[in-house]
Structures are given as C-alpha cells and as structure tokens.
Scaffold this motif. Structure first.
Motif, PDB file in Angstrom:
ATOM      1  N   LEU A 274      59.477  -3.832  -0.058  1.00 52.93           N
ATOM      2  CA  LEU A 274      60.479  -4.237   0.923  1.00 52.93           C
ATOM      3  C   LEU A 274      60.291  -3.487   2.244  1.00 52.93           C
ATOM      4  CD1 LEU A 274      63.014  -5.863   1.607  1.00 52.93           C
ATOM      5  CD2 LEU A 274      64.382  -4.038   0.563  1.00 52.93           C
ATOM      6  N   GLN A 275      60.012  -2.193   2.147  1.00 49.43           N
ATOM      7  CA  GLN A 275      59.810  -1.405   3.371  1.00 49.43           C
ATOM      8  C   GLN A 275      58.586  -1.883   4.145  1.00 49.43           C
ATOM      9  OE1 GLN A 275      59.872   2.827   2.840  1.00 49.43           O
ATOM     10  NE2 GLN A 275      59.219   3.262   4.924  1.00 49.43           N
ATOM     11  N   ASN A 276      57.482  -2.147   3.434  1.00 50.75           N
ATOM     12  CA  ASN A 276      56.270  -2.623   4.104  1.00 50.75           C
ATOM     13  C   ASN A 276      56.506  -3.983   4.782  1.00 50.75           C
ATOM     14  OD1 ASN A 276      54.759  -0.392   3.434  1.00 50.75           O
ATOM     15  ND2 ASN A 276      53.893  -1.307   1.579  1.00 50.75           N
ATOM     16  N   LEU A 277      57.227  -4.861   4.083  1.00 53.02           N
ATOM     17  CA  LEU A 277      57.528  -6.170   4.647  1.00 53.02           C
ATOM     18  C   LEU A 277      58.377  -6.040   5.901  1.00 53.02           C
ATOM     19  CD1 LEU A 277      58.396  -8.650   1.747  1.00 53.02           C
ATOM     20  CD2 LEU A 277      56.845  -9.070   3.647  1.00 53.02           C
ATOM     21  N   LEU A 278      59.464  -5.282   5.798  1.00 56.49           N
ATOM     22  CA  LEU A 278      60.366  -5.152   6.935  1.00 56.49           C
ATOM     23  C   LEU A 278      59.697  -4.423   8.096  1.00 56.49           C
ATOM     24  CD1 LEU A 278      63.782  -4.421   5.182  1.00 56.49           C
ATOM     25  CD2 LEU A 278      63.022  -6.535   6.283  1.00 56.49           C
ATOM     26  N   SER A 279      58.817  -3.477   7.787  1.00 52.07           N
ATOM     27  CA  SER A 279      58.087  -2.782   8.847  1.00 52.07           C
ATOM     28  C   SER A 279      57.221  -3.772   9.636  1.00 52.07           C
ATOM     29  CB  SER A 279      57.218  -1.677   8.252  1.00 52.07           C
ATOM     30  OG  SER A 279      56.474  -1.029   9.262  1.00 52.07           O
ATOM     31  N   ALA A 280      56.541  -4.671   8.899  1.00 55.10           N
ATOM     32  CA  ALA A 280      55.723  -5.691   9.562  1.00 55.10           C
ATOM     33  C   ALA A 280      56.584  -6.634  10.391  1.00 55.10           C
ATOM     34  CB  ALA A 280      54.925  -6.477   8.523  1.00 55.10           C
ATOM     35  N   LEU A 281      57.735  -7.006   9.855  1.00 51.06           N
ATOM     36  CA  LEU A 281      58.617  -7.935  10.550  1.00 51.06           C
ATOM     37  C   LEU A 281      59.254  -7.294  11.780  1.00 51.06           C
ATOM     38  CD1 LEU A 281      60.115  -9.422   7.294  1.00 51.06           C
ATOM     39  CD2 LEU A 281      58.695 -10.678   8.935  1.00 51.06           C
ATOM     40  N   VAL A 282      59.559  -6.006  11.690  1.00 53.84           N
ATOM     41  CA  VAL A 282      60.054  -5.280  12.860  1.00 53.84           C
ATOM     42  C   VAL A 282      58.996  -5.279  13.962  1.00 53.84           C
ATOM     43  CG1 VAL A 282      60.601  -2.950  13.697  1.00 53.84           C
ATOM     44  CG2 VAL A 282      61.779  -3.871  11.689  1.00 53.84           C
ATOM     45  N   ASP A 283      57.736  -5.055  13.587  1.00 55.20           N
ATOM     46  CA  ASP A 283      56.646  -5.106  14.568  1.00 55.20           C
ATOM     47  C   ASP A 283      56.560  -6.487  15.223  1.00 55.20           C
ATOM     48  OD1 ASP A 283      55.941  -2.494  14.093  1.00 55.20           O
ATOM     49  OD2 ASP A 283      54.259  -2.976  12.762  1.00 55.20           O
TER      50      ASP A 283
ATOM     51  N   THR B  53      69.842  -9.158  -1.091  1.00 51.81           N
ATOM     52  CA  THR B  53      68.835  -8.538  -0.226  1.00 51.81           C
ATOM     53  C   THR B  53      69.470  -7.454   0.637  1.00 51.81           C
ATOM     54  OG1 THR B  53      67.586 -10.608  -0.172  1.00 51.81           O
ATOM     55  CG2 THR B  53      67.103  -8.988   1.548  1.00 51.81           C
ATOM     56  N   ARG B  54      70.654  -7.730   1.173  1.00 51.29           N
ATOM     57  CA  ARG B  54      71.339  -6.732   1.991  1.00 51.29           C
ATOM     58  C   ARG B  54      71.574  -5.439   1.201  1.00 51.29           C
ATOM     59  NH1 ARG B  54      74.372  -6.736   6.687  1.00 51.29           N
ATOM     60  NH2 ARG B  54      74.249  -9.010   6.870  1.00 51.29           N
ATOM     61  N   GLN B  55      71.970  -5.585  -0.057  1.00 50.77           N
ATOM     62  CA  GLN B  55      72.205  -4.393  -0.870  1.00 50.77           C
ATOM     63  C   GLN B  55      70.915  -3.624  -1.116  1.00 50.77           C
ATOM     64  OE1 GLN B  55      75.363  -3.329  -1.750  1.00 50.77           O
ATOM     65  NE2 GLN B  55      74.150  -1.483  -2.167  1.00 50.77           N
ATOM     66  N   ARG B  56      69.806  -4.352  -1.311  1.00 52.84           N
ATOM     67  CA  ARG B  56      68.517  -3.681  -1.514  1.00 52.84           C
ATOM     68  C   ARG B  56      68.101  -2.925  -0.241  1.00 52.84           C
ATOM     69  NH1 ARG B  56      69.999  -4.972  -5.757  1.00 52.84           N
ATOM     70  NH2 ARG B  56      68.858  -5.980  -7.462  1.00 52.84           N
ATOM     71  N   ILE B  57      68.383  -3.497   0.921  1.00 53.68           N
ATOM     72  CA  ILE B  57      68.065  -2.831   2.193  1.00 53.68           C
ATOM     73  C   ILE B  57      68.886  -1.557   2.335  1.00 53.68           C
ATOM     74  CG2 ILE B  57      68.309  -3.054   4.702  1.00 53.68           C
ATOM     75  CD1 ILE B  57      67.585  -6.045   4.332  1.00 53.68           C
ATOM     76  N   ILE B  58      70.149  -1.633   1.983  1.00 54.25           N
ATOM     77  CA  ILE B  58      71.022  -0.452   2.045  1.00 54.25           C
ATOM     78  C   ILE B  58      70.543   0.610   1.070  1.00 54.25           C
ATOM     79  CG2 ILE B  58      73.357   0.382   1.567  1.00 54.25           C
ATOM     80  CD1 ILE B  58      74.352  -2.406   2.543  1.00 54.25           C
ATOM     81  N   ASP B  59      70.253   0.195  -0.157  1.00 50.82           N
ATOM     82  CA  ASP B  59      69.826   1.150  -1.196  1.00 50.82           C
ATOM     83  C   ASP B  59      68.533   1.860  -0.801  1.00 50.82           C
ATOM     84  OD1 ASP B  59      71.992   0.337  -2.677  1.00 50.82           O
ATOM     85  OD2 ASP B  59      70.840  -0.967  -4.029  1.00 50.82           O
ATOM     86  N   ALA B  60      67.638   1.147  -0.099  1.00 51.15           N
ATOM     87  CA  ALA B  60      66.351   1.727   0.302  1.00 51.15           C
ATOM     88  C   ALA B  60      66.446   2.499   1.617  1.00 51.15           C
ATOM     89  CB  ALA B  60      65.298   0.622   0.416  1.00 51.15           C
ATOM     90  N   GLY B  61      67.625   2.521   2.233  1.00 56.48           N
ATOM     91  CA  GLY B  61      67.810   3.267   3.476  1.00 56.48           C
ATOM     92  C   GLY B  61      67.066   2.670   4.658  1.00 56.48           C
TER      93      GLY B  61
ATOM     94  N   GLU C 157      68.246   0.309   6.869  1.00 58.06           N
ATOM     95  CA  GLU C 157      69.080  -0.204   7.959  1.00 58.06           C
ATOM     96  C   GLU C 157      68.724   0.389   9.327  1.00 58.06           C
ATOM     97  OE1 GLU C 157      73.390  -1.497   6.539  1.00 58.06           O
ATOM     98  OE2 GLU C 157      72.876   0.518   5.835  1.00 58.06           O
ATOM     99  N   PRO C 158      68.475   1.700   9.433  1.00 58.03           N
ATOM    100  CA  PRO C 158      68.152   2.244  10.768  1.00 58.03           C
ATOM    101  C   PRO C 158      66.899   1.624  11.381  1.00 58.03           C
ATOM    102  CG  PRO C 158      68.760   4.012   9.274  1.00 58.03           C
ATOM    103  CD  PRO C 158      68.628   2.779   8.435  1.00 58.03           C
TER     104      PRO C 158
ATOM    105  N   LEU D 283      65.078  -7.493  15.235  1.00 54.79           N
ATOM    106  CA  LEU D 283      65.324  -8.221  13.998  1.00 54.79           C
ATOM    107  C   LEU D 283      66.846  -8.248  13.815  1.00 54.79           C
ATOM    108  CD1 LEU D 283      64.222  -9.520  11.391  1.00 54.79           C
ATOM    109  CD2 LEU D 283      63.981  -7.234  10.431  1.00 54.79           C
ATOM    110  N   TYR D 284      67.437  -9.423  13.974  1.00 52.97           N
ATOM    111  CA  TYR D 284      68.896  -9.568  14.011  1.00 52.97           C
ATOM    112  C   TYR D 284      69.401 -10.077  12.668  1.00 52.97           C
ATOM    113  CZ  TYR D 284      68.677  -9.062  19.098  1.00 52.97           C
ATOM    114  OH  TYR D 284      68.480  -8.588  20.378  1.00 52.97           O
ATOM    115  N   MET D 285      70.167  -9.252  11.976  1.00 60.12           N
ATOM    116  CA  MET D 285      70.731  -9.640  10.690  1.00 60.12           C
ATOM    117  C   MET D 285      72.063 -10.357  10.897  1.00 60.12           C
ATOM    118  SD  MET D 285      69.899  -6.114   8.579  1.00 60.12           S
ATOM    119  CE  MET D 285      70.675  -6.642   7.063  1.00 60.12           C
TER     120      MET D 285
END
Length: 381
Positions: free
Chosen positions: A231-240, A255-263, A265-266, A273-275
């Motif tokens: 999830l972190q690798n995916l979101l990192s690519a998408l942020v780029d 998915t939102r809960q998984r993002i929160i659990d993995a820290g 959000e910052p 990337l607009y949630m």
C-alpha cells in the motif's frame, strides 16, 4: 370468478454496490407489462451503508427491495453462511420460478447455493468471466456459481470459451452483452459533472484546480490495501503522479482504515492526491466521464472506462475482463511503481489507447436477457 394466473416470479438478488448497476435494467425489463414475468428484489445487505443505499436506489431508479436480509459485514465464511440462513426462509415463502444473481460477490454464490439445493433454477448474469487467479475470493464465487446455474448470460464471447472448458453445456450459455453498460448509457445524460462533485475540495487553503484535467483513483482489493508495504509503495507512486496531474480518490471505508493503520495520511495530505468519501453512481459516472485517465483495481470500472473511451490503468496483475484490454482502453500494470509511472506518462503524452466498444455493449443487454428468460420460463427455449 376465474383468477388470472400469476406470471412466473424471478427473485433477483443484490448484495453489494456493483450489483445495483447490474440489476437496475433487469428489474425494469422483468416488470415491463409485456414480458409476462414478474421481478422481486432481495437485498442481502452484504455491503450496507444507509445513506449510500438510498442514493443508489434513487439514482438508478431501482424499486425499494421487497425483502432486506440485513446481513451486514463479516468474514467471507460468516457472511456467506448468514446470507444462506436468512435466504432459505425467503425461498420457502416466495416459491419463485427462478433466482437471478449477478456478478461475483458473496451474496451471488450464497443465494445460488440455497436455491439450487431447493430445486429452484439459478440464472447467472455476467457468467464465465475468469481472471485465472484463485486467490481472489471473487474467482471462486464465479466458478462455483456458473457450475450450478441453469441459464448463464455472458458479457463477452471469451466467457463462453471458459464455460465450455469447464464442462458447462452450450445450451445453457447465452451471449447477451453487458448490463453495466445498459445502466451507464441510461444514466449518462444525468451524470453529475466533476466540477460539481469536487467543488468543496481544498488543500492548504487552495481549491482543487481541474482546468488542466485530473485523474480518478479507486483502490480496494486486498492484494493492494491489506499489506502495508504494498500500500505504501502504491500510494508513494500515486503521490508522485499527482505532481503531474491531480488525482481524485473516492476512498472505500476499508481502504481508508488501512491507510490510517499504516500511518500514510501525512504523505497523502502533502500531495495533490485528494481523498473524498464514497460517491454515488451519478457522481462517479461524471468523474469517470470527464477524467483524463482512471487508475483502479475494480473490475466494473475497467468496463465502464472502455465504454466511455477513457484510458484505464489497472493496478492488478490480471483481469477477468480481457476484452477491456484486447479491444478497450484498459492496460494492466500490476502494483509495480515503475510500470504505473510509465503507463501514466504515456497516457499524458499521447492520450493513451483509443479502444473500441465491444460487441453488444449497446445498452440493450437487459432486453436480451429478459427475452431469453421469458422464452425459457414458458418452455419455448
């Protein structure tokens, strides 16, 4: 006084958000006075959100369910078992001519199993789709439902090849087209523009600017969101990628809960990337229609983007909808950041695949399905 015989009743099952789009045109067709059939709707409550349920039923002009099982969430085993236990008394009371299920969610296989064990024929709409990946719960649901169905309606010709290979009699298979596209075409003129849906989105005090286009992102598959590193690798690519084009991300609650659990959000907060919360059908349709590209791990969105001619980047290793790649606008990239970057860069520079509309994705699939059911129900098929 002689009572008029009642038309054959087809009990239709929905359980999760993708089912609503598929059942809407079928319910309209079954309850048309000239079909000689009667459709009743059962909502299992597999995915339950009161506000979203109301929104979907109103936007898609689906009659309120005749029966609501109110099952709710749970593990695959718990949810499937609960649906089966609550659905059996419904069949005893209603005694339908057939049970119609759509797609590949837990409600599909659960209700099909109960029906066939009670000697009630099962009709499966969207049959024969295969990803070849049996680690996906949906793949198991597809295979098993097809094996016990009496009538199988396919969306693309390759689906029939899959069914024949698995021993399904050709007389049970009917190429009808795609009911998801029926709903898309029926509602396209009412799609809510992206500018309206995103009017309140801000970051760091600045409103979202769509003047140079945007991308749409959806993400919910366990393979992508249940493993923090993936999830972190995916979101990192998408942020780029959001540095080149803003991305709008309607977030599935899980998915939102998984993002929160993995820290994570910052990382998202500091990007373009607009949630947002989950969107209604007309809002989502408008977002897809106006996007420069869509990034997704959803099966249905692969079909909808092909119908709309919008480039689709599928964040999975496979697809059960190969026609969207072979003929449509879909490209499979998996969750490798380099492949995602390369595909998006190509779309932004060239416009991506143009594709074409697959055969029988013409907005009339439900009509063909209902006509076939009517012939089958009176013994003419």
């Amino acid at each position: 006084m002689v009572r008029k015989p009642q038309p054959p009743q087809i009990l239709c099952v929905v359980g999760a958000r993708p089912n609503f789009m598929k059942i809407a045109p079928i319910m309209r067709g079954l309850n048309h006075p000239q079909t000689g059939l009667s459709g009743k709707l059962v909502h299992t409550g597999q995915h339950y959100d009161a506000a979203m349920k109301t929104t979907f039923f109103e936007q898609l002009h689906i009659p309120q369910p005749d029966i609501d099982l109110e099952v709710g969430s749970g593990t695959h085993a718990t949810q499937t078992a609960d649906i089966m236990k609550r659905f059996e008394p419904v069949l005893d009371e209603q005694r339908p001519h057939a049970v119609l299920v759509v797609g590949d969610v837990n409600s599909t296989i659960a209700c099909a199993l109960v029906a066939v064990k009670k000697g009630i024929p099962v009709i499966h709409v969207e049959a024969g789709l295969r990803s070849g990946d049996r680690t996906m719960p949906e793949e198991i649901n597809r295979v098993l439902t097809d094996q016990i169905s009496e009538l199988l309606f396919t969306t693309e010709k390759s689906a029939a090849d899959n069914l024949l290979r698995e021993g399904v009699d050709s007389d049970r298979i009917h190429f009808a087209g795609n009911v998801m596209i029926d709903t898309l075409r029926y509602n396209l003129a009412q799609a809510i523009p992206a500018m309206t849906t995103t009017s309140g989105l801000k970051k760091n005090g600045s409103r979202l600017d769509l003047s140079n286009g945007y991308g749409l992102l959806t993400l919910h598959r366990p393979a992508n969101v249940d493993h923090p590193e993936v999830l972190q690798n995916l979101l990192s690519a998408l942020v780029d990628i959001s540095r080149d084009i803003p991305l709008i991300f309607p977030v599935h609650p899980r998915t939102r809960q998984r993002i929160i659990d993995a820290g994570l959000e910052p990382m998202i907060a500091s990007s373009a990337l607009y949630m947002t919360g989950p969107l209604g059908y007309l809002e989502m349709l408008g977002m897809m229609k106006d996007a420069r590209l869509v990034l997704t791990d959803s099966g249905g969105i692969q079909e909808e983007t092909t119908a709309l001619g919008i480039p689709c980047v599928t964040l999975r290793e496979n697809t059960e909808r190969p026609i969207t790649v072979e003929q449509g606008t879909n490209t499979i990239v998996g969750n490798d950041p380099r492949a995602i970057h390369a595909c998006v860069a190509d779309i932004l520079s060239t416009g991506g695949k143009s594709g074409c509309i697959p055969e029988l994705w013409d907005g009339q699939a439900a009509e063909r399905i209902v006509e076939t059911i009517a012939l089958w129900s009176n013994g003419s098929l």
